[in-house]
Design a protein around this motif. Sequence first.
Motif, PDB file in Angstrom:
ATOM      1  N   GLY A 131       0.808  -1.220   0.000  1.00  0.00           N
ATOM      2  CA  GLY A 131       0.000   0.000   0.000  1.00  0.00           C
ATOM      3  C   GLY A 131       0.838   1.266   0.000  1.00  0.00           C
ATOM      4  N   GLN A 132       2.146   1.110   0.006  1.00  0.00           N
ATOM      5  CA  GLN A 132       3.054   2.275   0.027  1.00  0.00           C
ATOM      6  C   GLN A 132       3.338   2.674  -1.420  1.00  0.00           C
ATOM      7  N   PHE A 133       2.281   3.050  -2.092  1.00  0.00           N
ATOM      8  CA  PHE A 133       2.324   3.294  -3.526  1.00  0.00           C
ATOM      9  C   PHE A 133       1.464   4.527  -3.779  1.00  0.00           C
ATOM     10  N   CYS A 134       2.114   5.590  -4.282  1.00  0.00           N
ATOM     11  CA  CYS A 134       1.438   6.891  -4.345  1.00  0.00           C
ATOM     12  C   CYS A 134       0.135   6.864  -5.130  1.00  0.00           C
ATOM     13  N   ALA A 135       0.087   6.076  -6.209  1.00  0.00           N
ATOM     14  CA  ALA A 135      -1.094   6.093  -7.075  1.00  0.00           C
ATOM     15  C   ALA A 135      -2.100   5.005  -6.713  1.00  0.00           C
TER      16      ALA A 135
END
Length: 499
Positions: free
Chosen positions: A301-305
């Motif tokens: 979930g450490q994904f900007c989009a």
Amino acid sequence: MNAPFAPSRVDGVRAALLERPSQLLIGGEWVDAQAGGTFDVHDPATGEIIARAAEGTGADIDRAVAAARKAFVSGPWASMAPGGRAALMLKLADAIDAHADELALLESLDGGNPVSSTRHVDIAWAPNSLRHMAGWADKIAGEVPLGNAGAPGFAYTLREAIGVVGAITPWNAPFLMAVNKIAPALATGCTVVLKPAELTPLTAIRLGELAMEVGFPAGVINIVTGMGGVAGQALVDHPDVNKISFTGSTRVGRSILAGAAGSMKRVTLELGGKSPIILYPDADIARAAAAIAQEICFKTGQFCAAGTRLFVHAEVHDQVVEAIAAAMKQIRVGPGLSPETQMGPIVCEKQMERVLDYIAQGAACGAELVTGGKRIGDKGWFVEPTLITGAQGHMSIARDEIFGPVLATMQFGAGDDLDAVAAMANDTDYGLAAKIWTRDLGTAHGLARRIGAGTITINGGGGSSPMPFGGFKQSGLGREGGREGVLAYTEIKTVSVGF
Ligand code: NAP
Ligand code: MG
């Protein structure tokens, strides 16, 4: 056993890390930080210290900026034809390919992401980014407008390299972000001082080594590891830096924009997101549910989009929730270095506590926890894939970028037209991405026009050419990638000539 990710290979990479001197790359030399400081680098799957990195400060940034300026104005880089720069970029891309397994191991060890995804996403995409940008090197040009080319004179534009670029990168995709910033800078003839995230500096250091090996002239690429508030801030404040290219949180992005105002530096800001997913009953529900679950677990979930707010039509709500929950339960969570792992740990303890706190806030506000919600084990920073239903627009789980594997759902109904659905999706400070699942062309493109986001993905998306990426609203300023991305490293100059 010679498999790329065999335990013996991992042990070799770990041992090399502990022996490596903690140094900065400045002016083509590996040097100690002037103040002599170093800091620990951890494996988020165990919390163990795996390396130490040099703690650069303002004095090191001064030296690095001076080296970058020197390389920009004189010496081989300044006089190199665009084709020469492109050739070096292509060599670097090949070197990354040749070291892809090692880089993927290092990236997983440092940031915790599964080696399958660091190998096939982060490290695999980076050379493509370099090759794409290498192709721009000899195609950036000014213009002579037709009306300006005639007696008694004419006017034209020049595109010039912007100068010394300060690149500041986050920990969630350290290598790819570093390459994405360096590539357009090199294509345009700029020079770079890179400050990687303190949590994940290792692959940026390796990138510096590879750049030296393939023959980049001294001072073109400088790497100063250190703290954001010290080395990063010094770069932002430095009067001889022409542009800051930053990827990170909206909070720090805002301070960089304010800091850059002093000397009127150019800025590109790639910031946070809280991207909506809109799912209609006519979509391929099974495919959508699997993709949505997979995306919220990609990079934990450490994904900007990442799609983090799911607006699902009431008609299929329960079916969709059930399918996503089932898919989440199937996700294999474990250390990034295990080849079977699909989701790794959160990058650090503080970030894990933050994610768990958001989940607790959601429950306290009356949202329903369908699956997940807890820490896994007590070693490393693992959190379960988490699905929360009944979120409302005002709740923190629906507003804030959590940066963890947490999906919050909301519903819309038959009475909501495109404007109403778009208004729900747009009810956010962010505007990085949006995802639409429907088979209806009018709905898909009607929403694409109405939603304020830099990237709209319909039915999982497609295409393979690099496209401009960036945010509306507080998700950023400017674009990275493609034509817009490379031109952002140039200044335009008008020359008016009388005869
Ligand atoms: P962050 O805390 O904003 O840090 C990003 C970088 O800025 C790090 O290198 C950090 O150094 C440095 N920094 C911190 N304070 C600074 C200051 N005062 N001056 C200059 N530099 C400073 O972000 P993060 O937590 O590493 O990364 C997660 C964020 O990045 C999320 O919000 C995510 O959405 C965003 N992101 C956006 C994109 C995009 O393309 N839009 C892509 C990936 C990630 P330290 O590491 O030492 O703190
Ligand atoms: Mg680490």
